[in-house]
Design an enzyme around this catalytic site. Structure first.
Site, PDB file in Angstrom:
ATOM      1  N   CYS A  23     -19.957 -73.841  19.803  1.00 17.71           N
ATOM      2  CA  CYS A  23     -19.262 -72.647  20.293  1.00 17.71           C
ATOM      3  C   CYS A  23     -19.874 -71.370  19.753  1.00 17.71           C
ATOM      4  O   CYS A  23     -19.743 -70.308  20.335  1.00 17.71           O
ATOM      5  CB  CYS A  23     -17.800 -72.705  19.897  1.00 17.71           C
ATOM      6  SG  CYS A  23     -17.066 -74.299  20.233  1.00 17.71           S
TER       7      CYS A  23
HETATM    8  N1  PMP Z   1     -10.734 -75.812  18.085  1.00 13.64           N
HETATM    9  C1  PMP Z   1     -11.569 -76.645  17.448  1.00 13.64           C
HETATM   10  C2  PMP Z   1     -11.190 -77.126  16.079  1.00 13.64           C
HETATM   11  C3  PMP Z   1     -12.767 -77.039  18.069  1.00 13.64           C
HETATM   12  O1  PMP Z   1     -13.607 -77.870  17.423  1.00 13.64           O
HETATM   13  C4  PMP Z   1     -13.085 -76.545  19.362  1.00 13.64           C
HETATM   14  C5  PMP Z   1     -14.377 -76.881  20.049  1.00 13.64           C
HETATM   15  N2  PMP Z   1     -14.787 -78.199  19.980  1.00 13.64           N
HETATM   16  C6  PMP Z   1     -12.163 -75.684  19.984  1.00 13.64           C
HETATM   17  C7  PMP Z   1     -11.006 -75.334  19.306  1.00 13.64           C
HETATM   18  C8  PMP Z   1     -12.424 -75.104  21.344  1.00 13.64           C
HETATM   19  O2  PMP Z   1     -12.401 -76.061  22.340  1.00 13.64           O
HETATM   20  P1  PMP Z   1     -12.718 -75.666  23.859  1.00 13.64           P
HETATM   21  O3  PMP Z   1     -14.091 -75.073  23.837  1.00 13.64           O
HETATM   22  O4  PMP Z   1     -12.650 -76.979  24.555  1.00 13.64           O
HETATM   23  O5  PMP Z   1     -11.698 -74.719  24.318  1.00 13.64           O
END
Ligand code: PMP
Length: 381
Positions: free
Chosen positions: A323
């Site tokens: 991310c």
């Molecule tokens: N929270 C945590 C702890 C994560 O590891 C992640 C991404 N793997 C997210 C939130 C965000 O997930 P997403 O990109 O599917 O919205």
């Protein structure tokens, strides 16, 4: 090919896709309608709600709100709870190692007059409970502490966190994106008021998620529109995605004990093997960590090059969080556990899943050893 980045993307399970396809292939049914097709859609969503509720020990399936993923769930939990309760106070508290989809909404609330306090962690990434106890006051409207960290695997003492937050009359949000399906989560036993879940790590499609909202906790919607999902997530439901997430949750719950034990053994072999590489260090907690998570840092080399070199050895592996990979900044998680900027750049994170086996471990360890040797030979550091 060896795939070791399940935290970034988990393969959709074929049986989950097969189950969900009936709600995608030629299917028309809006859960808000009451003729046969609509009722079918409604039943699929209701079934999924029960399965997701069961995975996290929620006795009332109505407490589950389906969303588009963990980022949306975190935003509803942080913004929605803070804004709905702002007359009781304007404090928001979160650990320093939360995902950016928790930290950024909390920082954004500062523009609306909220005070945001980050709680430090120790060198293993475990939250400082004394600092938490001081930071949470009657003015605090929401406190967010993750179940487990995606970059370093550390599992937080959630029950103790909940006790501290509740002793001060607060509301606790827990991001369980990486822990769900890997740890026996029980929102009632653990004292969790709001819980973020993601469908993909369970083997469901990307872009699916849920938020558990304990009955009685006041949250306002972030999006406004129709009354779907108790008004907290308006808009026509993603029946296919929701059905898949439910089925994935059911399978994850059923298989958790055996699969976790299998992954833990592979993880431990990986940690033992890679720790032998020169100047390699485990990051995160040595024992209180996710069963499928092995993370390391290497001195004097850089994560991006590690990733590319490992890729050339036929191995997909992460360097920190996908991310934040676009920003090229040092990981806030690695800085929070006390690493210097230079040290925080040499990280490698393996998250295991169903396709991985013990037989892969020697190849991974050998590739890591060779990668580190080659990169150190050419490093200017
Ligand atoms: N929270 C945590 C702890 C994560 O590891 C992640 C991404 N793997 C997210 C939130 C965000 O997930 P997403 O990109 O599917 O919205």
């Amino acid at each position: 090919r060896i795939y070791l980045d399940h935290a970034a993307a988990t393969p959709v399970r074929p049986e989950v896709l097969r189950f969900g396809m009936r709600f995608l292939d030629g299917f028309a049914g809006n859960p808000s309608t009451i003729y046969r097709e609509g009722l079918e859609a409604q039943a699929a969503v209701a079934r999924a709600r029960e399965q997701v509720a069961a995975l996290v020990g929620a006795s009332d399936p109505g407490a589950i709100v389906f969303t588009s993923g963990a980022t949306e769930s975190n935003n509803i939990a942080i913004r929605g709870t803070a804004l709905r309760n702002k007359r009781s106070g304007k404090g928001v508290v979160a650990s320093a190692v939360e995902h950016i989809s928790v930290l950024n909404p909390a920082k954004d609330l500062q523009k609306s007059g909220f005070a945001f306090t980050q709680i430090p962690v120790d060198r293993y990434g475990t939250i400082d409970l004394d600092a938490l106890g001081t930071a949470v006051t009657p003015e605090t409207v929401v406190t967010s502490v993750q179940y487990a960290n995606d970059e370093i695997g550390t599992v937080q003492p959630i029950r103790e966190v909940a006790e501290i937050v509740h002793d001060r009359g607060g509301v606790l949000h827990v991001d369980a994106t990486d822990a769900a399906g890997r740890m026996p989560i029980d929102v009632e036993r653990d004292g969790v008021d709001l819980l973020t879940l993601s469908g993909n790590p369970l083997g469901g499609p990307q872009g699916t998620g849920a938020l558990y909202v304990r009955p009685g906790v006041r949250v306002q919607p972030v999006l406004v529109g129709g009354g779907q999902e108790r008004g907290l997530r308006p808009g026509t439901e993603d029946v296919f995605g929701i059905a898949c997430m439910g089925e994935a949750a059911r399978l994850a719950a059923a298989e958790m004990p055996g699969e976790n034990e299998r992954l833990r053994a592979i993880r431990d072999a990986l940690i033992a093997g890679i720790s032998e590489v020169e100047d390699a260090f485990l990051t995160g907690h040595p024992t209180e960590r996710l069963p499928h998570h092995a993370s390391f840092r290497f001195s004097r080399i850089e994560g991006e090059s590690i990733q590319l070199a490992m890729n050339a050895f036929g191995i997909a592996i992460a360097t920190g969080s996908a991310c934040t990979s676009r920003t090229l900044e040092a990981s806030h998680v690695l800085l929070a556990i006390g690493l210097a900027h230079a040290e925080a750049h040499g990280s490698m994170v393996a998250t295991l899943g169903r396709s991985n086996s013990m037989e892969e471990v020697p190849r991974i360890v050998e590739a890591a050893r060779e990668t580190v040797k080659r990169l150190r030979a050419i490093t200017p550091l």
